[in-house]
Design an enzyme around this catalytic site. Structure first.
Site, short mmCIF file in Angstrom:
data_model
loop_
_atom_site.label_atom_id
_atom_site.label_comp_id
_atom_site.label_asym_id
_atom_site.label_seq_id
_atom_site.Cartn_x
_atom_site.Cartn_y
_atom_site.Cartn_z
N CYS A 54 -15.19 3.77 19.32
CA CYS A 54 -15.73 3.75 17.96
C CYS A 54 -16.81 4.81 17.76
CB CYS A 54 -16.26 2.35 17.67
SG CYS A 54 -17.18 2.19 16.14
N CYS A 88 -20.08 3.52 16.19
CA CYS A 88 -20.85 2.73 17.16
C CYS A 88 -21.81 3.62 17.94
CB CYS A 88 -19.91 2.01 18.13
SG CYS A 88 -18.88 0.76 17.34
#
Length: 168
Positions: free
Chosen positions: A89, A92
């Site tokens: 991600c 993230c």
């Protein structure tokens, strides 16, 4: 000397450092990590046979897993912040940087952890985590605040301050 990057620009390194990386990279099949830099060989015919993959200092937030969840999060007398993330991600990674800053600024007031949602699906299911990144705050073992998605640092700080000022 320079190290080839994925873009057309190159970053300069002294010959001693460049030679050290070339020498070390030849003995590793996987990316080489030195002081937060990640390197990997691109090809042996290249004038600059290394590519910088990532530059990230060690995290200030501690990794929490399903095995350490109860003692680290639920039994903590200190409020806890947990970032649920996934290694694939991109957003993230941005949240990681913010959480690292917060972990340093709130040391002793809030315990900061990161949990890989892919590696511990039982925890993500228990707390109904449907997407990452999400930052969840706990106080006295109870979920009390959450910030979904990639937000400015102020959003996380505001949630922390609400948890710290709450009487429960």
């Amino acid at each position: 000397m320079a190290i080839s990057s994925s873009s057309s620009s190159a970053h300069s390194l002294s010959p001693q450092i460049h030679n050290q990386f070339v020498w070390r990279s030849s003995s590793f099949a996987s990316p080489l990590q030195i002081h937060g830099f990640s390197f990997r060989p691109i090809n042996s015919k290249s004038k600059y046979p290394l590519r910088v993959l990532a530059m990230r200092p060690p995290s200030k937030a501690t990794v929490v897993t399903g095995q350490t969840w109860s003692t680290s999060v639920l039994d903590s007398k200190t409020p806890v912040l947990v970032e649920f993330y996934a290694s694939w991600c991109g957003p993230c990674q941005m949240v990681h940087c913010v959480i690292d800053e917060i972990a340093a600024e709130y040391a002793g007031k809030v315990n900061c952890y990161v949990l890989n949602a892919d590696k511990d699906p039982q925890i993500t299911e228990e707390y109904d985590i449907k997407a990452v990144p999400i930052v969840v705050l706990f106080k006295n073992g109870e979920k009390c605040e959450s910030v979904v998605g990639t937000m400015p640092k102020e959003f996380y700080v505001a949630a922390i301050e609400r948890v710290l000022s709450s009487s429960s």
